[in-house]
Design a protein around this motif. Structure first.
Motif, short mmCIF file in Angstrom:
data_model
loop_
_atom_site.label_atom_id
_atom_site.label_comp_id
_atom_site.label_asym_id
_atom_site.label_seq_id
_atom_site.Cartn_x
_atom_site.Cartn_y
_atom_site.Cartn_z
N PHE A 1 0.84 -1.18 0.00
CA PHE A 1 0.00 0.00 0.00
C PHE A 1 0.88 1.24 0.00
CE2 PHE A 1 -2.91 3.03 2.10
CZ PHE A 1 -4.00 2.87 1.28
N TRP A 2 0.49 2.25 -0.79
CA TRP A 2 1.28 3.47 -0.98
C TRP A 2 0.35 4.67 -0.87
CZ3 TRP A 2 0.98 7.41 -4.60
CH2 TRP A 2 2.13 8.13 -4.91
N SER A 3 0.83 5.75 -0.27
CA SER A 3 0.04 6.99 -0.22
C SER A 3 0.98 8.18 -0.40
CB SER A 3 -0.70 7.11 1.11
OG SER A 3 0.21 7.20 2.19
N SER A 4 0.39 9.29 -0.90
CA SER A 4 1.18 10.49 -1.12
C SER A 4 0.31 11.73 -1.05
CB SER A 4 1.87 10.45 -2.49
OG SER A 4 2.62 11.64 -2.71
N THR A 5 0.90 12.81 -0.56
CA THR A 5 0.28 14.12 -0.65
C THR A 5 0.61 14.69 -2.03
OG1 THR A 5 2.22 15.21 0.30
CG2 THR A 5 0.48 14.51 1.85
N SER A 6 0.06 15.85 -2.34
CA SER A 6 0.26 16.46 -3.66
C SER A 6 1.72 16.82 -3.92
CB SER A 6 -0.61 17.72 -3.78
OG SER A 6 -1.96 17.38 -3.69
N VAL B 1 0.93 13.91 -8.27
CA VAL B 1 -0.24 13.66 -7.43
C VAL B 1 -1.02 14.97 -7.39
CG1 VAL B 1 -1.07 13.05 -5.13
CG2 VAL B 1 0.93 11.89 -6.09
N ALA B 2 -2.17 14.99 -8.08
CA ALA B 2 -3.01 16.20 -8.14
C ALA B 2 -3.87 16.35 -6.90
CB ALA B 2 -3.88 16.16 -9.39
N GLU B 3 -4.31 15.22 -6.36
CA GLU B 3 -5.07 15.17 -5.10
C GLU B 3 -4.44 14.06 -4.27
OE1 GLU B 3 -9.12 14.21 -5.97
OE2 GLU B 3 -9.50 16.09 -6.99
N PRO B 4 -4.28 14.27 -2.97
CA PRO B 4 -3.68 13.22 -2.14
C PRO B 4 -4.28 11.86 -2.51
CG PRO B 4 -4.11 15.15 -0.81
CD PRO B 4 -4.72 15.42 -2.17
N CYS B 5 -3.42 10.87 -2.65
CA CYS B 5 -3.90 9.59 -3.16
C CYS B 5 -3.37 8.41 -2.35
CB CYS B 5 -3.55 9.44 -4.63
SG CYS B 5 -1.82 9.17 -4.95
N LYS B 6 -4.06 7.29 -2.58
CA LYS B 6 -3.67 6.00 -2.00
C LYS B 6 -3.82 4.97 -3.10
CE LYS B 6 -5.14 7.22 2.64
NZ LYS B 6 -6.00 6.91 3.78
N LYS B 7 -2.91 4.00 -3.10
CA LYS B 7 -2.98 2.96 -4.11
C LYS B 7 -2.47 1.64 -3.54
CE LYS B 7 1.64 3.46 -6.08
NZ LYS B 7 2.45 3.68 -7.25
N TRP B 8 -2.97 0.56 -4.12
CA TRP B 8 -2.36 -0.76 -3.97
C TRP B 8 -1.35 -0.87 -5.08
CZ3 TRP B 8 -3.09 -3.17 0.32
CH2 TRP B 8 -4.30 -3.08 0.99
#
Length: 120
Positions: A50-55, A105-112
């Motif tokens: 799992f990965w997440s990022s701010t803009s 990243v245009a909007e904070p996102c989360k991905k598998w």
């Protein structure tokens, strides 16, 4: 430990660890990236989590294949050849080994993610 293959349940609530892009790769913003790698095969060629990022926006160069499934947010990948691909929550895509460009990243996102890297 079991002596046979077992199902691995992935957990989207694991906080993971900081994996911010290096400062020289950042093109805009101050992206804050977290990664929770939750499985690695014995050969160290396949892993997922799992990965997440701010803009923000940063340069990327893939040596591996990565399957991404966005569950929140919006991203844009722009190749060094000018090709732009926009994705949002619910989209799935593959980034091939050898891909070079920028990850935004245009909007904070989360991905598998699921990654395969050929070892030579």
């Amino acid at each position: 430990m079991a002596d046979y293959p077992r199902i691995v349940a992935l957990d989207r609530y694991q906080t993971g660890e900081s994996a911010n892009p290096s400062p020289e790769k950042i093109l805009s913003g101050i992206p804050r990236v977290r990664v929770s790698n939750q499985f690695t095969d014995p050969t160290q060629q396949f892993f997922c989590g799992f990965w997440s990022s701010t803009s923000g926006k940063w340069r990327v160069r893939y040596t591996e294949y990565e399957l991404c499934v966005l569950i929140e947010g919006r991203v844009r990948l722009e190749s060094v050849h000018g090709e732009k691909n926009d994705f949002r929550a619910g989209d799935a895509f593959l980034v091939p080994a050898g891909y070079e460009g920028a990850w935004e990243v245009a909007e904070p996102c989360k991905k598998w993610y699921a990654v395969f890297e050929v070892k030579t």
